[in-house]
Design an enzyme around this catalytic site. Structure first.
Site, mmCIF file in Angstrom:
data_model
loop_
_atom_site.group_PDB
_atom_site.id
_atom_site.type_symbol
_atom_site.label_atom_id
_atom_site.label_comp_id
_atom_site.label_asym_id
_atom_site.label_seq_id
_atom_site.Cartn_x
_atom_site.Cartn_y
_atom_site.Cartn_z
ATOM 1 N N HIS A 87 0.868 -1.181 0.000
ATOM 2 C CA HIS A 87 0.000 0.000 0.000
ATOM 3 C C HIS A 87 0.908 1.236 0.000
ATOM 4 O O HIS A 87 2.025 1.186 0.542
ATOM 5 C CB HIS A 87 -0.826 -0.051 1.288
ATOM 6 N N ASP A 90 3.214 -4.379 7.992
ATOM 7 C CA ASP A 90 1.997 -3.588 7.895
ATOM 8 C C ASP A 90 0.814 -4.542 8.089
ATOM 9 O O ASP A 90 0.456 -5.289 7.189
ATOM 10 C CB ASP A 90 1.961 -2.920 6.506
ATOM 11 N N GLN A 130 -4.461 -4.935 7.206
ATOM 12 C CA GLN A 130 -5.510 -5.837 6.716
ATOM 13 C C GLN A 130 -5.563 -7.143 7.498
ATOM 14 O O GLN A 130 -6.502 -7.911 7.342
ATOM 15 C CB GLN A 130 -5.285 -6.156 5.220
ATOM 16 N N LYS A 172 -10.317 -0.268 10.498
ATOM 17 C CA LYS A 172 -10.590 -1.495 9.717
ATOM 18 C C LYS A 172 -10.936 -2.657 10.645
ATOM 19 O O LYS A 172 -11.351 -3.713 10.188
ATOM 20 C CB LYS A 172 -9.375 -1.861 8.862
ATOM 21 N N CYS A 226 -4.678 2.426 -3.623
ATOM 22 C CA CYS A 226 -3.434 2.952 -3.032
ATOM 23 C C CYS A 226 -2.290 1.968 -3.229
ATOM 24 O O CYS A 226 -1.464 1.754 -2.318
ATOM 25 C CB CYS A 226 -3.603 3.271 -1.549
HETATM 26 C C1 LIG Z 1 -2.425 -2.776 3.636
HETATM 27 C C2 LIG Z 1 -2.742 -1.405 4.116
HETATM 28 N N1 LIG Z 1 -1.808 -0.679 4.727
HETATM 29 C C3 LIG Z 1 -2.035 0.551 5.192
HETATM 30 C C4 LIG Z 1 -3.261 1.136 5.051
HETATM 31 C C5 LIG Z 1 -3.447 2.536 5.560
HETATM 32 O O1 LIG Z 1 -4.365 2.571 6.611
HETATM 33 P P1 LIG Z 1 -4.732 4.010 7.227
HETATM 34 O O2 LIG Z 1 -5.282 4.807 6.088
HETATM 35 O O3 LIG Z 1 -5.744 3.737 8.269
HETATM 36 O O4 LIG Z 1 -3.471 4.579 7.736
HETATM 37 C C6 LIG Z 1 -4.286 0.447 4.402
HETATM 38 C C7 LIG Z 1 -5.594 1.084 4.179
HETATM 39 O O5 LIG Z 1 -6.248 0.868 3.185
HETATM 40 C C8 LIG Z 1 -4.025 -0.861 3.937
HETATM 41 O O6 LIG Z 1 -4.966 -1.566 3.306
#
Ligand SMILES: Cc1ncc(COP(=O)(O)O)c(C=O)c1O
Length: 412
Positions: free
Chosen positions: A125, A203, A206, A229, A369
């Site tokens: 992401h 990260d 998800q 999430k 993203c």
């Molecule tokens: C794999 C992953 N990492 C990071 C994020 C970023 O999350 P946040 O926008 O809550 O910081 C997302 C959000 O879609 C995601 O799917």
């Protein structure tokens, strides 16, 4: 899946948003990968905190302020325990993005220099790409990518080969891909990364909402996730870090609770975890997230995973019947999280999402993203359906029906 409240109406009845109607139709929500819906217990916990216990934290001696302190500390304890972490090494941030930036700034600026490399993967992401791009540019380091194979998976041999080059200081990768759904072999990867003398950042944005996560067995040096999430409110995220690393790091943002003392020219820092929590933290949001992890724990994360794995298997099977539809990522539900990203021949993904909406189904379309990954897949966008604890097979049926109807609209 059975609701923790024991109500006969099922889990969905715990989420008030499903009472809403759109032009008389029920809400069919298949976008939990973007953000989850919230159970009543989370909404109530946050509202009750604001209604009856609101004060700033770590500042007041009066009873109300102490209640707010206790609520914030209790929330941290719950969130830490949910993933097997210690409260002192569990830092509340604004979201996963801020948690990753915290590491890129505080650890990265001190430990990555000219000639070093940061290794990430093609499935990241943007939140786990851009902070490393900026760090590498600023420090004269190189950003390299582990490739994603045709199944949407990473190669451990390729990881070993990268680590053998001897210049990798940090490897950052997703636990579960938000596009491919791939579940990466985190424990195996972190073991190899540590053995090579590099640091790992995972990260977990998800992963935490949909499967049991035990940080001890995963072995990551840093693990980031996001509250919204995981059935929690927006505005609160989490960074877990290895104590020695966090203790050695300089603060990310400065001011407020992260300070021990301030003189005219210099200051000293508070202890962990407060050293990384500048200013007034997201107090009511943390309380809401505490209620969210209580709710998920009552469901049982093993049950959550099994429910979503079954639904994903059903979704993959039903989608494979739609002519011209191609799902990206690992073909088996066992190897993926609770989502399916796909293209539909002859219809742009944005039109696919629009057509689904006509059938009352919320799905996402775009690059999610993850623009570098889109380039690797040779597409500009995909449509993505992602499931949560409140979804049932009938939601998937509605999606498939809407896609079939959409193909007819396009004369396919
Ligand atoms: C794999 C992953 N990492 C990071 C994020 C970023 O999350 P946040 O926008 O809550 O910081 C997302 C959000 O879609 C995601 O799917």
């Amino acid at each position: 899946m059975e609701t923790p409240s024991g109500g006969r109406a099922g889990v969905r009845a715990d989420f008030p948003i499903f009472m809403r109607r759109f032009d008389g139709r029920e809400l069919i929500y298949l976008d939990s990968g973007a953000t989850s819906q919230k159970p009543q217990v989370v909404i109530d916990a946050q509202a009750e905190h604001l209604r009856s216990h609101n004060a700033n934290v770590h500042r007041g001696v009066y009873a109300l302020a102490q209640e707010a302190d206790a609520a914030y500390d209790e929330a941290r304890g719950k969130v830490a325990a949910f993933v097997g972490a210690a409260p002192e090494t569990t830092i509340f941030t604004k979201n996963a993005t801020e948690a990753i930036n915290l590491v890129a700034y505080s650890w990265g600026r001190a430990n990555v220099g000219a000639g070093d490399a940061v290794l990430i993967t093609q499935m990241e992401h943007h939140a786990n790409i851009v902070p490393w791009q900026v760090l590498c540019r600023e420090r004269g380091a190189t950003l390299r990518y582990l490739e994603v194979d045709e199944r949407g998976e990473l190669s451990l041999e390729a990881l070993d080969a990268e680590l053998a080059r001897g210049d990798v200081r940090l490897v950052a990768f997703a636990h579960v891909s938000n596009v491919l759904g791939t579940i990466n072999p985190v424990a195996e990867m972190t073991r190899r990364i540590r053995a090579a003398g590099a640091v790992s950042l995972v990260d977990g944005a998800q992963a935490v909402p949909q499967m049991p996560v035990d940080l001890d067995s995963l072995g990551a040096d840093f693990y980031a996730w996001t509250g919204h999430k995981a059935l929690g409110p927006t505005g609160v995220g989490v960074l877990h870090g290895r104590r020695e690393l966090l203790e050695a790091m300089e603060p990310f943002l400065t001011g407020g609770d992260m300070i021990a003392s301030v003189d005219f020219q210099t200051s000293t820092w508070n202890e962990l975890p407060y050293k990384f929590e500048a200013g007034t933290p997201p107090i009511a949001e943390a309380v809401g997230l505490g209620a969210a992890v209580d709710y998920l724990s009552a469901l049982g994360m093993q049950n959550v995973r099994e429910h979503e794995r079954r639904l994903t298997a059903y979704m993959l099977e039903r989608l494979s019947d739609v002519p011209g539809l191609r799902v990206v990522g690992p073909p088996e539900a066992e190897h993926r999280g609770a989502l399916a990203s796909f293209t539909l021949e002859g219809i742009h993904p944005h039109d696919v999402a629009e057509l689904a909406d006509r059938g009352g189904v919320c799905i996402r379309a775009g690059h999610h993203c993850a623009q570098p990954l889109m380039r690797c897949l040779g597409v500009s966008a995909t449509a993505r359906a992602s499931v949560g604890v409140y979804n049932e097979t009938s939601d998937v049926d509605a999606l498939v029906q809407a896609l079939r109807a959409g193909r007819e609209v396009f004369g396919l």
